[in-house]
Design an enzyme around this catalytic site. Structure first.
Site, PDB file in Angstrom:
ATOM      1  N   GLU A  44      55.958  48.752  -4.063  1.00 25.20           N
ATOM      2  CA  GLU A  44      55.500  48.953  -5.431  1.00 25.20           C
ATOM      3  C   GLU A  44      55.312  50.444  -5.719  1.00 25.20           C
ATOM      4  O   GLU A  44      54.751  51.191  -4.918  1.00 25.20           O
ATOM      5  CB  GLU A  44      54.169  48.214  -5.591  1.00 25.20           C
ATOM      6  CG  GLU A  44      53.489  48.328  -6.934  1.00 25.20           C
ATOM      7  CD  GLU A  44      52.151  47.588  -6.959  1.00 25.20           C
ATOM      8  OE1 GLU A  44      51.599  47.420  -8.051  1.00 25.20           O
ATOM      9  OE2 GLU A  44      51.666  47.183  -5.872  1.00 25.20           O
ATOM     10  N   LYS A 116      55.058  44.456 -14.068  1.00 27.56           N
ATOM     11  CA  LYS A 116      54.041  43.662 -13.378  1.00 27.56           C
ATOM     12  C   LYS A 116      53.237  42.857 -14.394  1.00 27.56           C
ATOM     13  O   LYS A 116      52.864  43.361 -15.452  1.00 27.56           O
ATOM     14  CB  LYS A 116      53.124  44.604 -12.598  1.00 27.56           C
ATOM     15  CG  LYS A 116      52.131  43.948 -11.665  1.00 27.56           C
ATOM     16  CD  LYS A 116      51.401  45.017 -10.857  1.00 27.56           C
ATOM     17  CE  LYS A 116      50.440  44.453  -9.832  1.00 27.56           C
ATOM     18  NZ  LYS A 116      49.804  45.527  -9.037  1.00 27.56           N
ATOM     19  N   CYS A 152      53.536  42.652  -6.303  1.00 28.52           N
ATOM     20  CA  CYS A 152      52.220  42.684  -5.666  1.00 28.52           C
ATOM     21  C   CYS A 152      51.275  41.589  -6.173  1.00 28.52           C
ATOM     22  O   CYS A 152      51.378  40.451  -5.758  1.00 28.52           O
ATOM     23  CB  CYS A 152      51.586  44.063  -5.824  1.00 28.52           C
ATOM     24  SG  CYS A 152      50.285  44.395  -4.588  1.00 28.52           S
ATOM     25  N   SER A 179      49.686  47.069  -1.024  1.00 29.25           N
ATOM     26  CA  SER A 179      48.483  46.299  -0.711  1.00 29.25           C
ATOM     27  C   SER A 179      47.650  47.074   0.311  1.00 29.25           C
ATOM     28  O   SER A 179      48.031  47.178   1.474  1.00 29.25           O
ATOM     29  CB  SER A 179      48.881  44.931  -0.143  1.00 29.25           C
ATOM     30  OG  SER A 179      47.755  44.178   0.227  1.00 29.25           O
ATOM     31  N   SER A 322      28.520  67.767  18.493  1.00 25.16           N
ATOM     32  CA  SER A 322      27.085  67.668  18.761  1.00 25.16           C
ATOM     33  C   SER A 322      26.785  67.097  20.135  1.00 25.16           C
ATOM     34  O   SER A 322      25.645  67.169  20.597  1.00 25.16           O
ATOM     35  CB  SER A 322      26.427  66.781  17.704  1.00 25.16           C
ATOM     36  OG  SER A 322      26.843  65.420  17.872  1.00 25.16           O
ATOM     37  N   ILE A 325      27.972  60.407  19.754  1.00 24.68           N
ATOM     38  CA  ILE A 325      29.092  59.467  19.684  1.00 24.68           C
ATOM     39  C   ILE A 325      29.922  59.662  18.425  1.00 24.68           C
ATOM     40  O   ILE A 325      31.153  59.550  18.453  1.00 24.68           O
ATOM     41  CB  ILE A 325      28.585  58.008  19.788  1.00 24.68           C
ATOM     42  CG1 ILE A 325      29.746  57.032  19.890  1.00 24.68           C
ATOM     43  CG2 ILE A 325      27.669  57.654  18.629  1.00 24.68           C
ATOM     44  CD1 ILE A 325      30.588  57.205  21.142  1.00 24.68           C
ATOM     45  N   ASP A 326      29.283  59.954  17.288  1.00 23.01           N
ATOM     46  CA  ASP A 326      30.035  60.059  16.032  1.00 23.01           C
ATOM     47  C   ASP A 326      30.992  61.241  16.037  1.00 23.01           C
ATOM     48  O   ASP A 326      32.163  61.113  15.659  1.00 23.01           O
ATOM     49  CB  ASP A 326      29.073  60.169  14.845  1.00 23.01           C
ATOM     50  CG  ASP A 326      28.237  58.921  14.649  1.00 23.01           C
ATOM     51  OD1 ASP A 326      28.752  57.822  14.919  1.00 23.01           O
ATOM     52  OD2 ASP A 326      27.072  59.042  14.244  1.00 23.01           O
ATOM     53  N   SER A 327      30.507  62.408  16.468  1.00 21.13           N
ATOM     54  CA  SER A 327      31.398  63.571  16.497  1.00 21.13           C
ATOM     55  C   SER A 327      32.483  63.386  17.556  1.00 21.13           C
ATOM     56  O   SER A 327      33.622  63.843  17.367  1.00 21.13           O
ATOM     57  CB  SER A 327      30.605  64.854  16.749  1.00 21.13           C
ATOM     58  OG  SER A 327      30.005  64.858  18.025  1.00 21.13           O
ATOM     59  N   ASN A 397      15.766  69.735   8.271  1.00 22.55           N
ATOM     60  CA  ASN A 397      16.988  69.719   7.470  1.00 22.55           C
ATOM     61  C   ASN A 397      17.664  71.081   7.392  1.00 22.55           C
ATOM     62  O   ASN A 397      18.887  71.164   7.212  1.00 22.55           O
ATOM     63  CB  ASN A 397      16.694  69.205   6.059  1.00 22.55           C
ATOM     64  CG  ASN A 397      16.516  67.700   6.020  1.00 22.55           C
ATOM     65  OD1 ASN A 397      16.830  67.006   6.987  1.00 22.55           O
ATOM     66  ND2 ASN A 397      16.006  67.180   4.913  1.00 22.55           N
ATOM     67  N   THR A 421      31.166  63.902   9.975  1.00 20.83           N
ATOM     68  CA  THR A 421      31.226  62.942  11.080  1.00 20.83           C
ATOM     69  C   THR A 421      30.304  61.742  10.897  1.00 20.83           C
ATOM     70  O   THR A 421      30.115  60.965  11.825  1.00 20.83           O
ATOM     71  CB  THR A 421      30.870  63.642  12.404  1.00 20.83           C
ATOM     72  OG1 THR A 421      29.535  64.164  12.325  1.00 20.83           O
ATOM     73  CG2 THR A 421      31.830  64.779  12.697  1.00 20.83           C
ATOM     74  N   LYS A 542      23.089  60.260  -2.624  1.00 23.49           N
ATOM     75  CA  LYS A 542      23.690  60.932  -1.482  1.00 23.49           C
ATOM     76  C   LYS A 542      25.132  60.474  -1.273  1.00 23.49           C
ATOM     77  O   LYS A 542      26.024  61.285  -0.981  1.00 23.49           O
ATOM     78  CB  LYS A 542      22.890  60.651  -0.209  1.00 23.49           C
ATOM     79  CG  LYS A 542      21.577  61.390  -0.081  1.00 23.49           C
ATOM     80  CD  LYS A 542      21.008  61.193   1.317  1.00 23.49           C
ATOM     81  CE  LYS A 542      19.738  61.982   1.517  1.00 23.49           C
ATOM     82  NZ  LYS A 542      19.224  61.845   2.906  1.00 23.49           N
TER      83      LYS A 542
END
Length: 575
Positions: A44, A116, A152, A179, A322, A325-327, A397, A421, A542
């Site tokens: 598409e 469509k 689609c 899709s 850091s 785990i996330d980074s 912060n 991250t 945020k």
């Protein structure tokens, strides 16, 4: 028995790149011709890329798309592929308004255009804002085979064009799609297409887009399904691929198809009644296996990140290492997506950073083979703290904000794209610092819950071990209790419920839209639910300021979930 060789061109296009996308169509059409195909079906809106969003409202862009599809018909013929029927999506417009359209190209001409019909207006889709629906169906007769087309959502909706094409007696249905991916989407797609093939009493050729576009990623997974549900061919996920399938069709007695069928005006165009010669040899059948869950999600995140970086002209990325785990997972994704030389990690220790976090950050860089540097923020933070007499949350912060400022400065200096991250759990409850760890141009794991981050890390390490490679993620980053390390001895659990419990509640509240009473009925503690729901509701502002990131779940933060930032409603037993 009538036969056709069909090519499904699963391609990765770029929104707005009309000339580049047209060149891609010509290139894939040449490959399809070399394979002996009679028809090649593209996704598409291939010519414009998808989704075009408000570009559809710009007259100059619409006019350029219409001109480009006419030029494309000539270019395909000039490439020696004029005898192939090329089905390609593009943006059209008429006196009614913009149209999500498909063109059929044959022997240097646009022999048919179809608009469509069903315009999706849920989840990430907003097509009623841009397009006007069609009301006609086109049936093309090629080599004695009657081909119908659906675009689609026309396939996903019950009834509609599929029912009309079935009543019209078509032999084959061609379905261009864009899709977007979400987890386990392939488990839904195949049964749906099989049902529609049974309704149409004809095989369905389902070609899907692949690649990343902003926060969306498309997994391909193009398929051909017979009316009895047999899978005749399947393309692999998350890669460009030309799937070629030989389709044998039963002979049918046909009547004229012009007229109104099931509420749709049906128009027929005869391109040729001469059957093709029997295949010799028959094309090799390709049925790719769907990826396992973690492999599928990892592939989606890699493709989404790679395409966002490359399509926006960046050559490299930078992010904070850091030791957590996330980074670590974000960095491993970046290396898989872009290569180690394009990834720059920065360790930014403060006076509260532990020795194991510093060591884990350096270990991550060694395992990945990427660029790495250490830039202490202790003196920078002290300047703010001492001058402004910061304490408590303000002092915590400012550490995150100094780190964000440092990364953005290096981005400006060296030209890297900054990666945020944060994960979906943190984003949901507002456990991030605006202008701190939330800074960046892209957030690869934005739609990944914390518990899933750990699963992905373990899976990626296990895959490396299977291949005899060094696992990319330090084991200590996986096993140690998560902490932002913004004050002595800080742990995430000081501010949040256990992540397994928290993710269960968030899955029901965010993804499932379940209310307070529903959550209590599901067995969650009322005080915990009240606390979590309040955090989620307060953090909308945020989330609006967070970078885009690849969507992998049913309901991602962003265009999937649009709540007002100023909102006094509270889903709580205390209201």
């Amino acid at each position: 028995m009538p036969q056709l060789r069909i090519a499904l061109a699963q391609v990765n296009t770029s929104v707005g790149d009309l000339s580049g996308n047209a060149e891609l169509v010509v290139e894939r059409t040449r490959l399809a011709a070399a394979e002996g195909a009679h028809v090649v079906v593209f996704p598409e809106m291939t010519l414009t890329g998808y989704p075009v969003e408000d570009l559809a409202l710009r007259g100059a862009f619409t006019a350029a798309s219409k001109a480009a599809v006419d030029d494309l018909a000539t270019a395909v013929a000039d490439a020696g592929c004029g005898d192939l029927l090329v089905v390609v999506g593009y943006l059209d417009s008429d006196e009614v308004g913009p149209r999500n359209a498909v063109a059929a190209l044959y022997r240097g001409e646009v022999v048919a255009r179809q608009f469509k019909h069903h315009l999706p207006n849920y989840g990430v889709f907003d097509e009623r804002r841009y397009f006007k629906p069609g009301s006609e169906l086109t049936v093309l007769r090629l080599h004695g085979v009657d081909l119908g087309m659906v675009v689609c959502e026309d396939l996903w909706q019950d009834g509609g064009p599929i029912t009309a094409l079935g009543a019209a007696g078509v032999d084959l249905v061609l379905s261009p799609n864009a899709s977007p991916y979400e987890r386990a989407k392939d488990d839904v797609r195949l049964p749906l297409v099989a049902r529609r093939a049974a309704e149409a009493k004809a095989p369905i050729v389902y070609t899907n887009q692949v690649g990343g576009q902003d926060d969306l990623v498309f997994d391909g997974d193009s398929i051909v399904v017979s009316p009895d549900g047999t899978l005749l061919g399947r393309a692999p996920q998350f890669v460009e691929h030309l799937l070629v399938v030989d389709v044998e069709l039963p002979r049918r007695e046909r009547e004229g198809l012009d007229g109104t069928v099931k509420g749709f005006r049906v128009r027929r165009r005869v391109l040729g009644d001469t059957p093709v010669e029997p295949y010799s040899p028959t094309h090799r059948l390709v049925v790719a296996e769907p990826l396992p869950d973690e492999a599928e999600v990892w592939s989606a995140l890699v493709v989404g990140l790679r395409d966002y970086v490359r399509k926006n002209g960046f050559r490299s990325v930078i992010l904070g290492f850091s030791g957590g785990i996330d980074s670590a997972v974000t960095a491993a994704l970046a290396v898989d997506a872009l290569g180690a030389d394009a990834v720059h990690g920065v360790s930014m220790p403060s006076k509260y950073s532990s020795e194991h976090s510093r060591a884990d950050a350096a270990d991550l860089a060694r395992r990945l083979g990427c660029h790495f540097r250490v830039e202490s923020v202790e003196n920078m933070v002290a300047t703010y703290v001492d001058q402004l007499n910061l304490t408590g949350l303000a002092e915590e912060n400012i550490q995150a904000r100094v780190r964000g400022m440092l990364l953005m400065a290096l981005s400006n200096l060296e030209g890297h794209l900054v990666l945020a991250t944060g994960n979906k759990t943190e984003l949901a409850v507002g456990y991030s610092t605006i202008y701190g760890d939330a800074v960046g141009g892209f957030a690869p794991i934005k739609d990944v819950f914390k518990t899933q981050v750990w699963k992905l890390a373990r899976w990626r390490n296990a895959e490396a071990e299977k291949r005899g490679e060094t696992p990319p993620i330090p084991p200590n980053s996986i096993t140690k209790p998560p902490s932002a390390e913004l004050r002595p001895g800080q742990l995430d659990t000081d501010s949040l419920p256990d992540y397994a419990l928290l993710d269960d509640i968030l899955d029901d509240y965010v993804e499932g839209d379940r209310g307070f009473a529903d959550l209590i009925a599901a067995g969650f503690d009322a005080e915990v639910v009240d606390r979590v729901v309040r955090m989620v509701d307060r953090a909308e502002y945020k989330r609006r300021q967070y970078p885009p990131g690849t969507k992998i779940t049913f309901k991602a933060f962003g265009r999937d979930r649009r709540l007002p930032m100023t909102n006094l409603w509270r889903e709580s037993h205390r209201r």
